[in-house]
Design a protein around this motif. Structure first.
Motif, PDB file in Angstrom:
ATOM      1  N   HIS A  26       0.905  -1.358   0.069  1.00 45.00           N
ATOM      2  CA  HIS A  26      -0.139  -0.058  -0.008  1.00 45.00           C
ATOM      3  C   HIS A  26       1.036   1.281  -0.030  1.00 45.00           C
ATOM      4  N   LYS A  27       0.608   2.376  -1.016  1.00 44.09           N
ATOM      5  CA  LYS A  27       1.376   3.344  -0.927  1.00 44.09           C
ATOM      6  C   LYS A  27       1.176   4.206   0.226  1.00 44.09           C
ATOM      7  N   PRO A  29       0.051   7.657   1.884  1.00 44.05           N
ATOM      8  CA  PRO A  29      -1.080   8.721   1.775  1.00 44.05           C
ATOM      9  C   PRO A  29      -0.621  10.000   0.979  1.00 44.05           C
ATOM     10  N   LYS A  30      -1.292  10.360  -0.008  1.00 43.96           N
ATOM     11  CA  LYS A  30      -1.067  11.559  -0.663  1.00 43.96           C
ATOM     12  C   LYS A  30      -1.068  12.819   0.475  1.00 43.96           C
ATOM     13  N   ASP A  31      -2.111  12.867   1.228  1.00 43.95           N
ATOM     14  CA  ASP A  31      -2.116  13.813   1.958  1.00 43.95           C
ATOM     15  C   ASP A  31      -1.065  14.034   2.838  1.00 43.95           C
ATOM     16  N   LYS A  32      -0.369  15.371   2.962  1.00 45.88           N
ATOM     17  CA  LYS A  32       0.458  15.560   3.607  1.00 45.88           C
ATOM     18  C   LYS A  32       0.848  15.223   4.790  1.00 45.88           C
ATOM     19  N   ARG A  34      -1.128  13.131   6.828  1.00 50.52           N
ATOM     20  CA  ARG A  34      -1.510  11.641   7.098  1.00 50.52           C
ATOM     21  C   ARG A  34      -0.214  10.915   6.632  1.00 50.52           C
ATOM     22  N   ARG A  35       0.537  11.434   5.511  1.00 52.37           N
ATOM     23  CA  ARG A  35       1.678  10.878   5.338  1.00 52.37           C
ATOM     24  C   ARG A  35       3.043  11.091   6.482  1.00 52.37           C
ATOM     25  N   SER A  50       8.495   8.571  -0.673  1.00 55.41           N
ATOM     26  CA  SER A  50       8.721   8.981  -2.016  1.00 55.41           C
ATOM     27  C   SER A  50       6.919   8.448  -2.467  1.00 55.41           C
ATOM     28  N   ASP A  51       6.828   9.019  -3.847  1.00 52.87           N
ATOM     29  CA  ASP A  51       5.515   8.954  -4.328  1.00 52.87           C
ATOM     30  C   ASP A  51       5.450   7.291  -4.505  1.00 52.87           C
ATOM     31  N   SER A  52       6.720   6.590  -4.854  1.00 53.68           N
ATOM     32  CA  SER A  52       6.611   5.089  -4.792  1.00 53.68           C
ATOM     33  C   SER A  52       6.781   4.194  -3.523  1.00 53.68           C
TER      34      SER A  52
END
Length: 99
Positions: A26-27, A29-32, A34-35, A50-52
């Motif tokens: 699972h990637k 989260p995009k939300d800063k 939460r990430r 990173s995005d990956s």
């Protein structure tokens, strides 16, 4: 490029063999915000996702997943919470419970 789980000392690599064992990836989260919470939960000094970057399903509780469709997805707002940290990364409160 192979995708390894980003969790401390986790050796799971995204391969057919690992998928056949039921492990999903699972990637972050995009939300800063939460990430950032996920990054802190990993307790890896200086780690920035990173995005990956991915985490494998072994770091989430069973109830964190939505398995109603063909694709296994994480439910909204779940946090990775299952880790095997070495002693120097364990929280003081967790150490007190052991004794």
């Amino acid at each position: 490029m192979p995708q390894f789980c980003s969790a401390y000392s986790c050796l799971n690599l995204r391969t057919v063999d690992v998928r056949d064992r039921g492990i999903t990836f699972h990637k972050f989260p995009k939300d800063k915000e939460r990430r950032k919470r996920w990054e802190i939960a990993l307790r890896r000094d200086g780690f920035t996702a990173s995005d990956s970057s991915v985490l494998c399903s072994e770091h989430f509780k069973t109830e964190d997943f939505d398995k109603t469709g063909q694709i296994v997805r994480l439910r909204a707002d779940v946090m990775p919470s299952i880790f095997s940290f070495p002693v120097h990364l364990q929280r003081v409160g967790a150490l007190l419970k052991v004794h």
